[in-house]
Scaffold this motif. Sequence first.
Motif, PDB file in Angstrom:
ATOM      1  N   TYR A   1       1.123 -12.088  25.376  1.00  0.00           N
ATOM      2  CA  TYR A   1       1.375 -13.517  25.547  1.00  0.00           C
ATOM      3  C   TYR A   1       1.347 -13.874  27.025  1.00  0.00           C
ATOM      4  O   TYR A   1       1.483 -13.012  27.891  1.00  0.00           O
ATOM      5  CB  TYR A   1       2.697 -13.942  24.906  1.00  0.00           C
ATOM      6  N   SER A   2       1.165 -15.138  27.312  1.00  0.00           N
ATOM      7  CA  SER A   2       0.969 -15.590  28.688  1.00  0.00           C
ATOM      8  C   SER A   2       2.243 -15.473  29.518  1.00  0.00           C
ATOM      9  O   SER A   2       3.358 -15.653  29.011  1.00  0.00           O
ATOM     10  CB  SER A   2       0.502 -17.048  28.687  1.00  0.00           C
TER      11      SER A   2
ATOM     12  N   ASP B   1      -1.542 -13.572  35.400  1.00  0.00           N
ATOM     13  CA  ASP B   1      -1.346 -14.039  34.026  1.00  0.00           C
ATOM     14  C   ASP B   1      -2.295 -13.321  33.073  1.00  0.00           C
ATOM     15  O   ASP B   1      -1.902 -12.937  31.955  1.00  0.00           O
ATOM     16  CB  ASP B   1      -1.548 -15.551  33.958  1.00  0.00           C
TER      17      ASP B   1
ATOM     18  N   ASN C   1      15.110 -10.376  25.496  1.00  0.00           N
ATOM     19  CA  ASN C   1      14.243  -9.547  26.337  1.00  0.00           C
ATOM     20  C   ASN C   1      14.819  -8.140  26.443  1.00  0.00           C
ATOM     21  O   ASN C   1      16.034  -7.942  26.326  1.00  0.00           O
ATOM     22  CB  ASN C   1      14.134 -10.161  27.743  1.00  0.00           C
TER      23      ASN C   1
ATOM     24  N   GLN D   1      10.018 -21.218  36.583  1.00  0.00           N
ATOM     25  CA  GLN D   1       9.631 -20.285  35.510  1.00  0.00           C
ATOM     26  C   GLN D   1       8.866 -19.071  36.036  1.00  0.00           C
ATOM     27  O   GLN D   1       9.178 -17.933  35.645  1.00  0.00           O
ATOM     28  CB  GLN D   1       8.812 -21.037  34.449  1.00  0.00           C
TER      29      GLN D   1
ATOM     30  N   THR E   1      -0.942 -10.987  30.159  1.00  0.00           N
ATOM     31  CA  THR E   1      -1.303 -11.291  28.777  1.00  0.00           C
ATOM     32  C   THR E   1      -1.932 -10.081  28.095  1.00  0.00           C
ATOM     33  O   THR E   1      -1.659  -9.793  26.926  1.00  0.00           O
ATOM     34  CB  THR E   1      -2.278 -12.482  28.723  1.00  0.00           C
TER      35      THR E   1
ATOM     36  N   ASN F   1       3.071 -17.568  31.575  1.00  0.00           N
ATOM     37  CA  ASN F   1       3.603 -18.932  31.636  1.00  0.00           C
ATOM     38  C   ASN F   1       4.528 -19.261  30.461  1.00  0.00           C
ATOM     39  O   ASN F   1       5.216 -20.282  30.479  1.00  0.00           O
ATOM     40  CB  ASN F   1       2.458 -19.944  31.667  1.00  0.00           C
ATOM     41  N   ASP F   2       4.537 -18.389  29.450  1.00  0.00           N
ATOM     42  CA  ASP F   2       5.394 -18.618  28.277  1.00  0.00           C
ATOM     43  C   ASP F   2       6.676 -17.794  28.341  1.00  0.00           C
ATOM     44  O   ASP F   2       7.502 -17.855  27.429  1.00  0.00           O
ATOM     45  CB  ASP F   2       4.636 -18.256  26.990  1.00  0.00           C
ATOM     46  N   PHE F   3       6.848 -17.034  29.415  1.00  0.00           N
ATOM     47  CA  PHE F   3       8.034 -16.171  29.503  1.00  0.00           C
ATOM     48  C   PHE F   3       9.306 -17.000  29.667  1.00  0.00           C
ATOM     49  O   PHE F   3       9.355 -17.945  30.452  1.00  0.00           O
ATOM     50  CB  PHE F   3       7.913 -15.206  30.677  1.00  0.00           C
ATOM     51  N   VAL F   4      10.325 -16.628  28.903  1.00  0.00           N
ATOM     52  CA  VAL F   4      11.654 -17.224  29.031  1.00  0.00           C
ATOM     53  C   VAL F   4      12.667 -16.085  28.992  1.00  0.00           C
ATOM     54  O   VAL F   4      12.610 -15.232  28.093  1.00  0.00           O
ATOM     55  CB  VAL F   4      11.954 -18.222  27.896  1.00  0.00           C
TER      56      VAL F   4
ATOM     57  N   THR G   1       1.157  -7.630  27.465  1.00  0.00           N
ATOM     58  CA  THR G   1       2.244  -8.060  26.580  1.00  0.00           C
ATOM     59  C   THR G   1       1.783  -8.812  25.342  1.00  0.00           C
ATOM     60  O   THR G   1       2.518  -8.900  24.360  1.00  0.00           O
ATOM     61  CB  THR G   1       3.232  -8.961  27.349  1.00  0.00           C
TER      62      THR G   1
END
Length: 321
Positions: free
Chosen positions: A37-38, A28, A49, A131, A32, A40-43, A35
């Motif tokens: 961002y974490s 992570d 994308n 996730q 981070t 854990n925030d990937f969608v 990119t």
Amino acid sequence: MDNLLKSIDIQYPSIDRPFGIHLWPLFDQLYTAVTGYSANDFVFKAGVNPISTFGDSVKLICAYYAILAGGSLIMKYLPPLKLRILFQLHNLALTIISGGLLVLFIEQVVPTLYNNGLFYSICNVGGGWTQPLVLLYYLNYLIKYVELLDTVFLVVKKKPLTFLHCYHHGATAVLCYTQLAGSTSVSWVPISINLMVHVVMYWYYFQSARGVRVWWKQWITRLQIAQFVIDLGFIYFASYTYFTSTYWPHIPNAGKCAGEEYAAYSGVGVISSYLFLFVSFYFATYSKGGKPAAKKTVSNGTNGVSSAKANTNGTVRSRKA
């Protein structure tokens, strides 16, 4: 870097930490940093994308085949390029990346398998479609486009292109997209096995590019065939239980299995074709008429060296895969 080292918490290996170190927080931090961002925030969202629509995938694959055709035509009039150092770095990088993704998959899957069982892990959304796993599926999908460079290297080095090689690379990228977009929970099985195979395969290519003769080249093809047999066992099961529970519930089945129908068709069709093509390649290359040539290619004994000397007037050349 200091923060990364400070965050490493080493414990005895356990179900929750198969390697003793909790790898996801470390990943992570790296994700981070790259990119912004974490992890854990990937969608995953189609069209949001990069390379996340079927059209994107098809365009890139078409461009890939166009480059191969155009490059092969241009290279007819040019001497082959060696690109030895670049080829070594390419294969070493893919060895490391494949290994890194593999251990992250293992860390995510082992606790689920242990706590909930195999069926839950391959058919339940909460088992094979968490996730963190979705992010790993997506990264694995993106790497398939980097692996297309394998064929580009063959073109510029004026090595022969086979249908199996060109088809396999293009089809795998599209296959990974269909499984990602189709939310197939069984995806971690073929992907994890494929990553293991790629660690071995790209390490072989790296050693070959360094001029090292490796005796176990033949075993790579055997490992690939075993991979497809195992893949199909899981994919056929997941597809069977999905279709029977959905359309013919009176037929014995294990229950619902997550994923879209087009993803099931894609997985069954493509992986089945791989098994057929790789088995055909194996017998053509290593059995009967192909056996002496294969032995000569991977031999590290005095007979192989002597033969090479005789064919090159005293100069032994390393044969590349």
